[in-house]
Design a protein around this motif. Sequence first.
Motif, PDB file in Angstrom:
ATOM      1  N   ILE B 135     -79.938 -24.433  24.468  1.00 61.93           N
ATOM      2  CA  ILE B 135     -79.671 -25.480  23.489  1.00 61.93           C
ATOM      3  C   ILE B 135     -80.272 -25.143  22.136  1.00 61.93           C
ATOM      4  O   ILE B 135     -79.817 -25.610  21.110  1.00 61.93           O
ATOM      5  N   THR B 136     -81.325 -24.324  22.104  1.00 63.66           N
ATOM      6  CA  THR B 136     -82.013 -24.085  20.832  1.00 63.66           C
ATOM      7  C   THR B 136     -81.173 -23.355  19.799  1.00 63.66           C
ATOM      8  O   THR B 136     -81.130 -23.785  18.651  1.00 63.66           O
ATOM      9  N   PRO B 137     -80.518 -22.232  20.113  1.00 64.55           N
ATOM     10  CA  PRO B 137     -79.862 -21.489  19.034  1.00 64.55           C
ATOM     11  C   PRO B 137     -78.778 -22.285  18.331  1.00 64.55           C
ATOM     12  O   PRO B 137     -78.404 -21.959  17.212  1.00 64.55           O
ATOM     13  N   PHE B 138     -78.259 -23.331  18.988  1.00 65.65           N
ATOM     14  CA  PHE B 138     -77.185 -24.125  18.391  1.00 65.65           C
ATOM     15  C   PHE B 138     -77.594 -24.652  17.033  1.00 65.65           C
ATOM     16  O   PHE B 138     -76.875 -24.535  16.050  1.00 65.65           O
ATOM     17  N   LEU B 139     -78.818 -25.209  16.947  1.00 63.82           N
ATOM     18  CA  LEU B 139     -79.218 -25.800  15.678  1.00 63.82           C
ATOM     19  C   LEU B 139     -79.603 -24.748  14.658  1.00 63.82           C
ATOM     20  O   LEU B 139     -79.417 -24.942  13.463  1.00 63.82           O
ATOM     21  N   TYR B 140     -80.113 -23.591  15.114  1.00 64.41           N
ATOM     22  CA  TYR B 140     -80.417 -22.533  14.161  1.00 64.41           C
ATOM     23  C   TYR B 140     -79.125 -22.055  13.506  1.00 64.41           C
ATOM     24  O   TYR B 140     -79.046 -21.851  12.298  1.00 64.41           O
ATOM     25  N   CYS B 141     -78.069 -21.884  14.344  1.00 67.62           N
ATOM     26  CA  CYS B 141     -76.796 -21.420  13.790  1.00 67.62           C
ATOM     27  C   CYS B 141     -76.229 -22.440  12.820  1.00 67.62           C
ATOM     28  O   CYS B 141     -75.673 -22.087  11.787  1.00 67.62           O
ATOM     29  N   PHE B 142     -76.343 -23.703  13.182  1.00 69.47           N
ATOM     30  CA  PHE B 142     -75.785 -24.723  12.303  1.00 69.47           C
ATOM     31  C   PHE B 142     -76.549 -24.805  11.002  1.00 69.47           C
ATOM     32  O   PHE B 142     -75.972 -25.141   9.966  1.00 69.47           O
ATOM     33  N   ASP B 143     -77.828 -24.470  11.031  1.00 70.86           N
ATOM     34  CA  ASP B 143     -78.567 -24.433   9.785  1.00 70.86           C
ATOM     35  C   ASP B 143     -78.021 -23.336   8.880  1.00 70.86           C
ATOM     36  O   ASP B 143     -77.800 -23.539   7.680  1.00 70.86           O
ATOM     37  N   ASP B 144     -77.758 -22.160   9.464  1.00 72.90           N
ATOM     38  CA  ASP B 144     -77.162 -21.088   8.670  1.00 72.90           C
ATOM     39  C   ASP B 144     -75.783 -21.491   8.189  1.00 72.90           C
ATOM     40  O   ASP B 144     -75.379 -21.216   7.058  1.00 72.90           O
ATOM     41  N   ARG B 145     -75.063 -22.144   9.065  1.00 69.37           N
ATOM     42  CA  ARG B 145     -73.695 -22.516   8.724  1.00 69.37           C
ATOM     43  C   ARG B 145     -73.667 -23.550   7.591  1.00 69.37           C
ATOM     44  O   ARG B 145     -72.755 -23.540   6.765  1.00 69.37           O
ATOM     45  N   GLU B 146     -74.687 -24.408   7.536  1.00 70.89           N
ATOM     46  CA  GLU B 146     -74.732 -25.393   6.456  1.00 70.89           C
ATOM     47  C   GLU B 146     -74.805 -24.717   5.101  1.00 70.89           C
ATOM     48  O   GLU B 146     -74.248 -25.205   4.117  1.00 70.89           O
ATOM     49  N   GLU B 147     -75.491 -23.550   5.063  1.00 65.05           N
ATOM     50  CA  GLU B 147     -75.553 -22.820   3.791  1.00 65.05           C
ATOM     51  C   GLU B 147     -74.152 -22.438   3.349  1.00 65.05           C
ATOM     52  O   GLU B 147     -73.773 -22.602   2.191  1.00 65.05           O
ATOM     53  N   LEU B 186     -76.565 -13.951   2.173  1.00 65.26           N
ATOM     54  CA  LEU B 186     -76.418 -12.710   2.922  1.00 65.26           C
ATOM     55  C   LEU B 186     -77.778 -12.166   3.325  1.00 65.26           C
ATOM     56  O   LEU B 186     -77.984 -11.710   4.460  1.00 65.26           O
ATOM     57  N   ASP B 187     -78.731 -12.237   2.393  1.00 68.95           N
ATOM     58  CA  ASP B 187     -80.068 -11.776   2.743  1.00 68.95           C
ATOM     59  C   ASP B 187     -80.635 -12.611   3.873  1.00 68.95           C
ATOM     60  O   ASP B 187     -81.239 -12.104   4.824  1.00 68.95           O
ATOM     61  N   ARG B 188     -80.433 -13.912   3.770  1.00 69.26           N
ATOM     62  CA  ARG B 188     -80.971 -14.806   4.800  1.00 69.26           C
ATOM     63  C   ARG B 188     -80.346 -14.516   6.164  1.00 69.26           C
ATOM     64  O   ARG B 188     -81.044 -14.439   7.169  1.00 69.26           O
ATOM     65  N   LEU B 189     -79.030 -14.321   6.192  1.00 67.89           N
ATOM     66  CA  LEU B 189     -78.366 -14.092   7.480  1.00 67.89           C
ATOM     67  C   LEU B 189     -78.831 -12.781   8.085  1.00 67.89           C
ATOM     68  O   LEU B 189     -79.090 -12.697   9.290  1.00 67.89           O
ATOM     69  N   ARG B 190     -78.957 -11.764   7.229  1.00 69.25           N
ATOM     70  CA  ARG B 190     -79.401 -10.472   7.756  1.00 69.25           C
ATOM     71  C   ARG B 190     -80.820 -10.573   8.295  1.00 69.25           C
ATOM     72  O   ARG B 190     -81.176  -9.871   9.230  1.00 69.25           O
ATOM     73  N   GLY B 191     -81.634 -11.461   7.703  1.00 66.72           N
ATOM     74  CA  GLY B 191     -82.979 -11.655   8.229  1.00 66.72           C
ATOM     75  C   GLY B 191     -82.968 -12.425   9.537  1.00 66.72           C
ATOM     76  O   GLY B 191     -83.874 -12.278  10.360  1.00 66.72           O
ATOM     77  N   ARG B 192     -81.961 -13.267   9.731  1.00 66.23           N
ATOM     78  CA  ARG B 192     -81.923 -14.101  10.937  1.00 66.23           C
ATOM     79  C   ARG B 192     -81.331 -13.381  12.138  1.00 66.23           C
ATOM     80  O   ARG B 192     -81.601 -13.731  13.272  1.00 66.23           O
ATOM     81  N   LEU B 193     -80.466 -12.383  11.875  1.00 64.84           N
ATOM     82  CA  LEU B 193     -79.808 -11.723  13.010  1.00 64.84           C
ATOM     83  C   LEU B 193     -80.794 -11.077  13.972  1.00 64.84           C
ATOM     84  O   LEU B 193     -80.601 -11.192  15.189  1.00 64.84           O
ATOM     85  N   PRO B 194     -81.889 -10.425  13.513  1.00 67.42           N
ATOM     86  CA  PRO B 194     -82.859  -9.921  14.495  1.00 67.42           C
ATOM     87  C   PRO B 194     -83.490 -11.047  15.307  1.00 67.42           C
ATOM     88  O   PRO B 194     -83.838 -10.855  16.486  1.00 67.42           O
ATOM     89  N   MET B 195     -83.635 -12.218  14.689  1.00 66.63           N
ATOM     90  CA  MET B 195     -84.190 -13.339  15.450  1.00 66.63           C
ATOM     91  C   MET B 195     -83.253 -13.743  16.580  1.00 66.63           C
ATOM     92  O   MET B 195     -83.661 -13.980  17.710  1.00 66.63           O
ATOM     93  N   TYR B 196     -81.944 -13.786  16.270  1.00 67.82           N
ATOM     94  CA  TYR B 196     -80.980 -14.113  17.320  1.00 67.82           C
ATOM     95  C   TYR B 196     -80.986 -13.044  18.397  1.00 67.82           C
ATOM     96  O   TYR B 196     -80.851 -13.309  19.582  1.00 67.82           O
ATOM     97  N   GLU B 197     -81.182 -11.795  17.970  1.00 73.18           N
ATOM     98  CA  GLU B 197     -81.243 -10.691  18.924  1.00 73.18           C
ATOM     99  C   GLU B 197     -82.373 -10.937  19.916  1.00 73.18           C
ATOM    100  O   GLU B 197     -82.203 -10.835  21.122  1.00 73.18           O
ATOM    101  N   GLY B 198     -83.556 -11.274  19.407  1.00 76.25           N
ATOM    102  CA  GLY B 198     -84.705 -11.481  20.284  1.00 76.25           C
ATOM    103  C   GLY B 198     -84.566 -12.738  21.125  1.00 76.25           C
ATOM    104  O   GLY B 198     -84.975 -12.793  22.284  1.00 76.25           O
ATOM    105  N   LEU B 199     -83.957 -13.761  20.527  1.00 75.84           N
ATOM    106  CA  LEU B 199     -83.884 -15.051  21.224  1.00 75.84           C
ATOM    107  C   LEU B 199     -82.807 -15.043  22.294  1.00 75.84           C
ATOM    108  O   LEU B 199     -82.969 -15.620  23.368  1.00 75.84           O
ATOM    109  N   VAL B 200     -81.706 -14.383  22.014  1.00 79.77           N
ATOM    110  CA  VAL B 200     -80.539 -14.512  22.890  1.00 79.77           C
ATOM    111  C   VAL B 200     -80.185 -13.206  23.578  1.00 79.77           C
ATOM    112  O   VAL B 200     -80.104 -13.138  24.787  1.00 79.77           O
ATOM    113  N   THR B 201     -79.930 -12.160  22.768  1.00 81.73           N
ATOM    114  CA  THR B 201     -79.344 -10.950  23.339  1.00 81.73           C
ATOM    115  C   THR B 201     -80.253 -10.326  24.396  1.00 81.73           C
ATOM    116  O   THR B 201     -79.785  -9.743  25.357  1.00 81.73           O
TER     117      THR B 201
END
Lengths: 193, 377, 165
Positions: B135-147, B186-201
């Motif tokens: 359930i957690t990554p859902f809100l992180y993604c939506f935060d990025d998506r709001e941008e 773009l900078d923000r998303l590139r910084g967040r992708l490693p976080m998604y990697e650690g959290l999910v992948t």
Amino acid sequence: MSYVGSILSGFWSLLNGLGITARHFGRKNVTLTYPHEKPELSGEFRSLISLIQLPELGTHDCVACLQCEKICPSYCIKIEGGKVEGMKRKRASKFEVDFALCSLCGLCIDVCPTDTLEYSKLYDEAGYEREWVFDLLDPFESLEEEFREKQREVDAKVAAEKAKKKAAALQAKAEAEAAAAQDSPTSGGEVQS
Amino acid sequence: MNSGVLDTLQRGVEEETYYLNMGPQHPSMHGVLRLLLHMRGEMVLECEPIIGYAHRAHEKMAENRSYIQFLPNTSRIDYLSGMIYNIAFCQAIEKMAGIDVPERAEVIRVIVCELNRIQSHLLWFGTFLLDIGGITPFLYCFDDREEILGILDRVSGSRLTYSYGRFGGVTADIDDVFISQTRSFLDRLRGRLPMYEGLVTKNVIFRDRCKGVGVITVDQARAYGVTGPVLRASGVAYDVRKAEPYGVYDRYDFEIPTRTSGDCLARYEVRVAEMEQSCRIIEQALDALPEGAIEPAKMVKKVKSAAGEYYFAVESARGHFGMYIVSDGTDVASRIKLRTPSFSVMSAAPDVLKGTMIADVIAIVGSVDVVLPEIDR
Amino acid sequence: MLPTAGLDLSGLTSSSVDSDYAVDGFHHRHTVESGRIVEIARAFCDGGYHLEMMTCEDRRADLEAMRLVYTFGRFDLVDRHLVFVDLVPEIPGAEAPSMTGVFPAADWYEREVYDMYGVRFSGHPDLKRILLPDDADFHALLKDFGRIEDAPEEESGERDEGQGA
């Protein structure tokens, strides 16, 4: 991987995830606590269309050309209007928009020949009935009367001046003809005007 | 109880099958999809998708409205790729009628379409994990998506269903604030992708639920006409932006991420890699943004075209989206057929979901990223 | 592995012309008799093509036929073939052979054509409605159904479109 090894690596991945979530605890909250905080609407925010009060006219400039009514894909605009007594410009007398049908496509704004439509910033609308029809001419009632009076005066003045000029031109023409006839009474040719 | 009764009970438990209706109201059925599952225990014997709950008759509306009046409809066909479909329709009509588009408008179109693609993949990411149970990554993604939605709202005025394209350009120009906001995003998303990697992948639960689940082979994909990330996860490097470049996509350098295993994990990895590729395209487009007008001098209201059949395809977030337009020379189309990618993927569902377990059905339908309004139109 | 290109349509089409891709998005156009549908599908499948799209047009007004439209393409190179099959509509409706045996993708496309136009496909595993309600008694995309001109006059507060004859 060995049985124990896979248990340990799986457990480590879960701890990793928990660590990421824990790091977010200390960060700033991104939630906008509506209705205590209102969001900032962008300049281009699309909501119900409204008529612009043009500064040079003091009122709107809808001439009831019906272009927006014809192009609306949702058939939500209904305009009535036409020629006004004593004025050259046509004016709209009723401009109803059924906002429940509007899809905010902006075609009406793009097609208006007098550029008198814009998006309003109507944001929180809640009600008890389904009726959502707006008459866009409501804010212009008093302004419209003033404008029409002024415009009638202007039009009357312009018409009077035109009539004077026309009369002067006719008189000049008549004098020129008379002079030409005097100069050459025997020439039977046509009189050039 | 004597053994005879036990035997009968045991046989009843083993052999009894039942029908389970998954949907149309279901939190995991993306839209209003109804899956009629014939099941034994937890195993799905047969699956029949029943669609039509979101049918809004777009193709009929296209025959009853002029081309420019059909423009708002295009955003609503697949509301998550609303900008891509909107621009695709404009490009199709421009090709049909021979309308020129200024260069700045073309580059702006690429930027907003790629932002739209990233936004769609972010929503898919969040909801896929929500379906599986994270359930957690859902809100992180939506935060990025709001941008992204904020950026697109600033330029076009709408967050999800845009009518931003017009025949011959776009409605509003982008300014320096847009460019700086996009670059910082773009900078923000590139910084967040490693976080998604650690959290999910790398998460063991996620990998166990997705690895080896729901394999779609290349033959199945070709048989059903599947395109998009699902096809690329099965090994075929087919992307309409590279195969049939439209707009100015041939100027930009980007890769087509593919995997070979064709399971849920492969589809996940392809989409995450595609987000990075979209960032690359946006960067290149922003670096080389030409000056100039963004729409023709006179608004195109009536479309003049030669009678005949036309086809135009784009790569939406879900695959190959094609518009087949039959023109009879007038301003109203004789027929517009919308070839949507989710329709093909869903038609492969009975084949793919046969013999899986019900929990895997959720993972497969989530990983395949269908949007029901696109199937039903 | 995808089969390599090797398309042999000899004798299967009534007419084949090359088309200008830059103008209309197709490389080739063919007209095919309805009896040859399965054979031409097999030829495309063997040649490495797949069924990209299938639809129908109601051309009873100008061509006096229901026109089935098939589009075949490839993944490895761009070569789009447009195939027309003109069916003479008989009462109660036109009929054509189904190509689901060759391309399973045709399953749902043919169901949609049946649903929207009333064209039946012989040999289809389960030809039933897909988008419209199961008990609908109309075929929605026919030209004489649901035109805006036939809609009754608007009553106050209600819209009633698409109910024409």
